[in-house]
Design a protein around this motif. Sequence first.
Motif, PDB file in Angstrom:
ATOM      1  N   MET A  63       0.999  -1.181  -0.029  1.00 14.65           N
ATOM      2  CA  MET A  63       0.005  -0.070  -0.026  1.00 14.65           C
ATOM      3  C   MET A  63       0.846   1.280  -0.046  1.00 14.65           C
ATOM      4  N   PRO A  64       0.659   2.304  -0.816  1.00 15.10           N
ATOM      5  CA  PRO A  64       1.356   3.499  -1.048  1.00 15.10           C
ATOM      6  C   PRO A  64       1.329   4.220   0.316  1.00 15.10           C
ATOM      7  N   ALA A  65       2.285   5.130   0.552  1.00 16.28           N
ATOM      8  CA  ALA A  65       2.241   5.998   1.698  1.00 16.28           C
ATOM      9  C   ALA A  65       1.395   7.000   1.552  1.00 16.28           C
ATOM     10  N   THR A  66       0.714   7.291   2.461  1.00 20.98           N
ATOM     11  CA  THR A  66      -0.439   8.613   2.303  1.00 20.98           C
ATOM     12  C   THR A  66       0.117   9.669   3.525  1.00 20.98           C
ATOM     13  N   PHE A  67      -0.195  10.818   3.155  1.00 24.98           N
ATOM     14  CA  PHE A  67       0.055  12.086   3.833  1.00 24.98           C
ATOM     15  C   PHE A  67      -0.989  12.671   4.240  1.00 24.98           C
ATOM     16  N   SER A  68      -0.885  13.494   5.417  1.00 25.47           N
ATOM     17  CA  SER A  68      -1.990  14.404   6.064  1.00 25.47           C
ATOM     18  C   SER A  68      -2.048  15.603   5.420  1.00 25.47           C
ATOM     19  N   PRO A  69      -3.154  16.463   5.500  1.00 31.82           N
ATOM     20  CA  PRO A  69      -3.200  17.703   4.711  1.00 31.82           C
ATOM     21  C   PRO A  69      -2.188  18.332   5.405  1.00 31.82           C
ATOM     22  N   SER A  70      -2.053  18.521   6.840  1.00 35.74           N
ATOM     23  CA  SER A  70      -1.178  19.484   7.282  1.00 35.74           C
ATOM     24  C   SER A  70       0.357  19.123   6.905  1.00 35.74           C
ATOM     25  N   SER A  71       0.808  17.885   6.435  1.00 36.63           N
ATOM     26  CA  SER A  71       2.139  17.310   6.259  1.00 36.63           C
ATOM     27  C   SER A  71       2.186  18.048   4.672  1.00 36.63           C
ATOM     28  N   VAL A  72       1.305  17.897   3.863  1.00 36.33           N
ATOM     29  CA  VAL A  72       1.182  18.281   2.554  1.00 36.33           C
ATOM     30  C   VAL A  72       1.426  19.759   2.435  1.00 36.33           C
ATOM     31  N   ALA A  73       0.690  20.471   3.502  1.00 36.06           N
ATOM     32  CA  ALA A  73       0.676  22.010   3.427  1.00 36.06           C
ATOM     33  C   ALA A  73       2.075  22.595   3.658  1.00 36.06           C
ATOM     34  N   LYS A  74       2.898  21.767   4.631  1.00 40.65           N
ATOM     35  CA  LYS A  74       4.193  22.098   5.130  1.00 40.65           C
ATOM     36  C   LYS A  74       5.150  21.682   3.971  1.00 40.65           C
ATOM     37  N   ALA A  75       4.838  20.606   3.427  1.00 41.24           N
ATOM     38  CA  ALA A  75       5.776  20.167   2.140  1.00 41.24           C
ATOM     39  C   ALA A  75       5.744  21.018   0.923  1.00 41.24           C
ATOM     40  N   VAL A 117       1.592  25.304   0.554  1.00 37.68           N
ATOM     41  CA  VAL A 117       0.163  25.639   0.371  1.00 37.68           C
ATOM     42  C   VAL A 117      -0.826  25.630   1.523  1.00 37.68           C
ATOM     43  N   SER A 118      -1.518  26.740   1.804  1.00 35.02           N
ATOM     44  CA  SER A 118      -2.207  26.625   2.890  1.00 35.02           C
ATOM     45  C   SER A 118      -3.138  25.669   3.029  1.00 35.02           C
ATOM     46  N   LEU A 119      -3.718  25.115   4.232  1.00 35.02           N
ATOM     47  CA  LEU A 119      -4.872  24.195   4.177  1.00 35.02           C
ATOM     48  C   LEU A 119      -6.110  24.588   3.481  1.00 35.02           C
ATOM     49  N   ALA A 120      -6.334  25.793   3.664  1.00 41.11           N
ATOM     50  CA  ALA A 120      -7.420  26.425   2.883  1.00 41.11           C
ATOM     51  C   ALA A 120      -7.491  26.120   1.384  1.00 41.11           C
ATOM     52  N   ALA A 121      -6.159  26.538   0.792  1.00 41.09           N
ATOM     53  CA  ALA A 121      -5.961  26.472  -0.618  1.00 41.09           C
ATOM     54  C   ALA A 121      -5.807  24.801  -0.997  1.00 41.09           C
ATOM     55  N   ILE A 122      -5.477  23.939   0.021  1.00 41.46           N
ATOM     56  CA  ILE A 122      -5.470  22.545  -0.547  1.00 41.46           C
ATOM     57  C   ILE A 122      -6.962  21.867  -0.630  1.00 41.46           C
ATOM     58  N   ARG A 123      -7.922  22.402   0.269  1.00 42.10           N
ATOM     59  CA  ARG A 123      -9.219  22.109   0.305  1.00 42.10           C
ATOM     60  C   ARG A 123      -9.815  22.581  -0.971  1.00 42.10           C
ATOM     61  N   SER A 124      -9.453  23.778  -1.463  1.00 41.81           N
ATOM     62  CA  SER A 124      -9.997  24.457  -2.648  1.00 41.81           C
ATOM     63  C   SER A 124      -9.589  23.582  -3.771  1.00 41.81           C
ATOM     64  N   TYR A 125      -8.081  23.409  -3.919  1.00 39.50           N
ATOM     65  CA  TYR A 125      -7.614  22.416  -5.118  1.00 39.50           C
ATOM     66  C   TYR A 125      -8.330  21.024  -5.038  1.00 39.50           C
ATOM     67  N   CYS A 126      -8.675  20.494  -3.832  1.00 40.66           N
ATOM     68  CA  CYS A 126      -9.095  19.476  -3.776  1.00 40.66           C
ATOM     69  C   CYS A 126     -10.737  19.247  -4.663  1.00 40.66           C
ATOM     70  N   THR A 141       0.467  28.478 -10.291  1.00 43.37           N
ATOM     71  CA  THR A 141      -0.468  29.923  -9.866  1.00 43.37           C
ATOM     72  C   THR A 141       0.235  30.808  -9.112  1.00 43.37           C
ATOM     73  N   SER A 142       1.512  30.619  -8.853  1.00 47.71           N
ATOM     74  CA  SER A 142       2.285  31.724  -8.092  1.00 47.71           C
ATOM     75  C   SER A 142       2.233  33.028  -8.841  1.00 47.71           C
ATOM     76  N   PRO A 143       2.525  34.161  -7.983  1.00 49.14           N
ATOM     77  CA  PRO A 143       2.223  35.469  -8.726  1.00 49.14           C
ATOM     78  C   PRO A 143       2.761  35.586 -10.116  1.00 49.14           C
ATOM     79  N   GLY A 144       2.038  35.632 -11.104  1.00 51.01           N
ATOM     80  CA  GLY A 144       2.293  35.884 -12.596  1.00 51.01           C
ATOM     81  C   GLY A 144       2.239  34.785 -13.172  1.00 51.01           C
ATOM     82  N   GLY A 145       1.613  33.760 -12.660  1.00 48.69           N
ATOM     83  CA  GLY A 145       1.067  32.229 -13.159  1.00 48.69           C
ATOM     84  C   GLY A 145       0.035  32.257 -13.952  1.00 48.69           C
ATOM     85  N   VAL A 146      -0.310  31.134 -14.352  1.00 42.26           N
ATOM     86  CA  VAL A 146      -1.569  30.970 -15.064  1.00 42.26           C
ATOM     87  C   VAL A 146      -2.747  30.758 -14.564  1.00 42.26           C
ATOM     88  N   SER A 147      -3.640  30.870 -15.333  1.00 41.36           N
ATOM     89  CA  SER A 147      -5.391  30.592 -14.787  1.00 41.36           C
ATOM     90  C   SER A 147      -5.365  29.088 -14.415  1.00 41.36           C
TER      91      SER A 147
END
Length: 107
Positions: free
Chosen positions: A1-13, A16-25, A61-67
């Motif tokens: 089974m592949p490793a999985t990561f929590s939202p907070s560890s993904v945010a740190k890595a 990306v903020s947790l709110a943005a991660i939820r939006s991306y999801c 999506t960094s400043p000056g990035g694409v839509s």
Amino acid sequence: MPATFSPSSVAKATGVSLAAIRSYCERYSDYLSPGARPAKGQPREFTADDVRLIAFIRKKTSPGGVSHSEIIQAIEAGELVEFTHWQTPADQVDAEQEPQPLSLIHI
């Protein structure tokens, strides 16, 4: 089974903020694993491929990035497969635990 990561560890890595991660999801659900878009009340878990996607979206999506529609076009054109500038949270922990060379002290 592949490793999985929590939202907070993904945010740190990815920086990306947790709110943005939820939006991306929500916005990019078609490109994420089922664990990244669980049923209501279930914990969110990300695979390494999910982390890569989140890092890719952040870079694009960094400043000056694409839509967001241009990001979807880039994903469908295969750019995500070529995206190598990212690390999983596990990779970052491993890098933090590597011994650092000692520097000489001049007295």
